[in-house]
Design a protein around this motif. Structure first.
Motif, short mmCIF file in Angstrom:
data_model
loop_
_atom_site.label_atom_id
_atom_site.label_comp_id
_atom_site.label_asym_id
_atom_site.label_seq_id
_atom_site.Cartn_x
_atom_site.Cartn_y
_atom_site.Cartn_z
N HIS A 160 1.11 -1.25 -0.46
CA HIS A 160 0.23 0.28 0.29
C HIS A 160 1.06 1.52 -0.04
N ASP A 202 2.52 5.07 -0.60
CA ASP A 202 1.50 6.14 0.38
C ASP A 202 2.69 7.09 0.46
N ARG A 203 3.80 7.16 -0.24
CA ARG A 203 4.74 7.80 0.39
C ARG A 203 5.53 8.03 -1.04
#
Length: 382
Positions: free
Chosen positions: A7, A9-10
């Motif tokens: 996942h 997300d950075r």
């Protein structure tokens, strides 16, 4: 402990440049959370890693098809790729700081102490020099490469080196007491090197670790603060504690975990709480139905007075399965040792089946960027 890295997300910024102030700033902001995660890469070794690890940016330029990382990942370290395509090791700021703090505690570094970085930051050993400097509250002294005289004149309190670099300092006969600590890792030092360096005033701390443990987590055979060690029934070293990585880039849950224990590829022994690393399990040579730990033979060959450097590999053979093959840099190039001489020397110190059955004499051993011997090139005969 492993977490699911699926996942992202950075943003992940690949930085392809030698160590320097800009890279240090990027690492500092990645650890603080003020900037993107970073994938440090050495110039000339970046293409394969960029292709395999797909950062979102390369030197600030967006990369089509790039993929970010989980929010808690601060740094991705690309493995050397010596056994295949580069693999990305996901390291959190928490793990990196835990490792650096434990290291500073063990070497008794103080606030304001200066650290010299003369190792590639693309490797965890170089990266952790910068992290230690951050925790010391000091600016690191950063060299773009390794120059022995520049290292000696750096004015640093502490330095991390690989054995090849320490060997070059010893060759100069330099006063090594200029450093309060020399943190030595990356590979086993050749026999006699530590004694020679200490005779020159060096205070050396030997380390054992890997990218998955944020670098060295065992100093002089003893685990750092909050790090636990054990040896499994398979003889492999297992490590637990806050210094462990978060997972592999694009990987399923990494195979080498036994509960909370990271299972290394290294064989070891624990005696009185002190670790002795015997060698890599995948470097065990099967010859004539017997198993030979290549590192054990390498260590013996390294004590021979006619051998400057040595490595041992298994070479496929129709009769023996694998031939124990010594690759030797002679101490005196005009009079290299013979196979018969080295076999006799090894038989006096090792089981008979461990004595080399083939010998290659070379002017130098090929090295990976992190200072380790490039065994893949040796096995390929290049």
């Amino acid at each position: 402990m492993w977490r699911n890295p699926s996942h992202p997300d950075r943003p992940l910024h690949a930085i392809v440049q030698p160590p320097g102030p800009e890279l240090f700033t990027a690492v500092r902001e990645a650890l603080s959370g003020d900037g993107p995660a970073v994938l440090p890469l050495s110039p000339g070794h970046a293409e394969a890693a960029v292709t395999a690890l797909r950062p979102t940016h390369v030197d600030g330029v967006p990369l089509g098809g790039g993929v970010g990382v989980p929010a808690d990942v601060a740094v991705v370290i690309a493995t050397s790729g010596s056994t295949g395509a580069p693999k990305g090791v996901l390291l959190s700021a928490t793990a990196l700081r835990a490792s650096a703090a434990a290291s500073l505690r063990r070497v008794e570094a103080a606030k304001g102490d200066r650290w010299l970085c003369c190792l590639p930051v693309a490797h965890v050993s170089g990266l952790q020099v910068l992290t230690r400097a951050l925790l010391c509250g000091s600016e690191p002294i950063i060299h773009p490469g390794f120059d022995p005289r520049a290292v000696l004149a750096s004015g640093a309190d502490h330095v991390s080196l690989v054995p090849t670099q320490l060997h070059r300092l010893v060759e100069l006969g330099a006063d090594l007491s200029v450093f309060r600590t020399i943190v030595l890792g990356g590979a086993a030092p050749r026999p006699g090197l530590l004694d020679q360096a200490r005779d020159l005033g060096a205070r050396i701390v030997t380390t054992y670790g890997m990218s998955e443990t944020c670098g060295g987590c065992v100093y002089d055979g003893q685990p750092l603060y909050n790090v636990d060690l054990k040896i499994g029934a398979d003889g492999l070293i297992r490590i637990a504690g806050p210094v462990l990585f978060s997972g592999y880039r694009f990987g399923e849950p990494p195979g080498p975990f036994d509960g909370d224990w990271f299972v290394t590829s290294d064989l070891g022994e624990l005696t009185g709480g002190r670790l002795r690393v015997l060698g890599r399990a995948d470097d065990v040579i099967n010859t004539g139905g017997e198993k030979v730990v290549a590192a054990a033979v390498t260590a013996v060959l390294g004590t021979h007075p006619e051998v400057a450097e040595a490595a041992v590999i298994g070479v496929p053979d129709p009769e023996w399965g694998e031939l124990v093959t010594a690759v030797v840099v002679p101490a005196h190039p005009d009079t290299p040792p013979t196979l018969e001489h080295l076999r006799a020397y090894c038989r006096d110190r090792l089981p008979p089946h461990a004595a080399p059955r083939d010998l290659r004499v070379v002017p130098r051993l090929p090295l990976l960027p992190n200072g380790k011997t490039d065994l893949m090139r040796l096995r390929a005969g290049t």
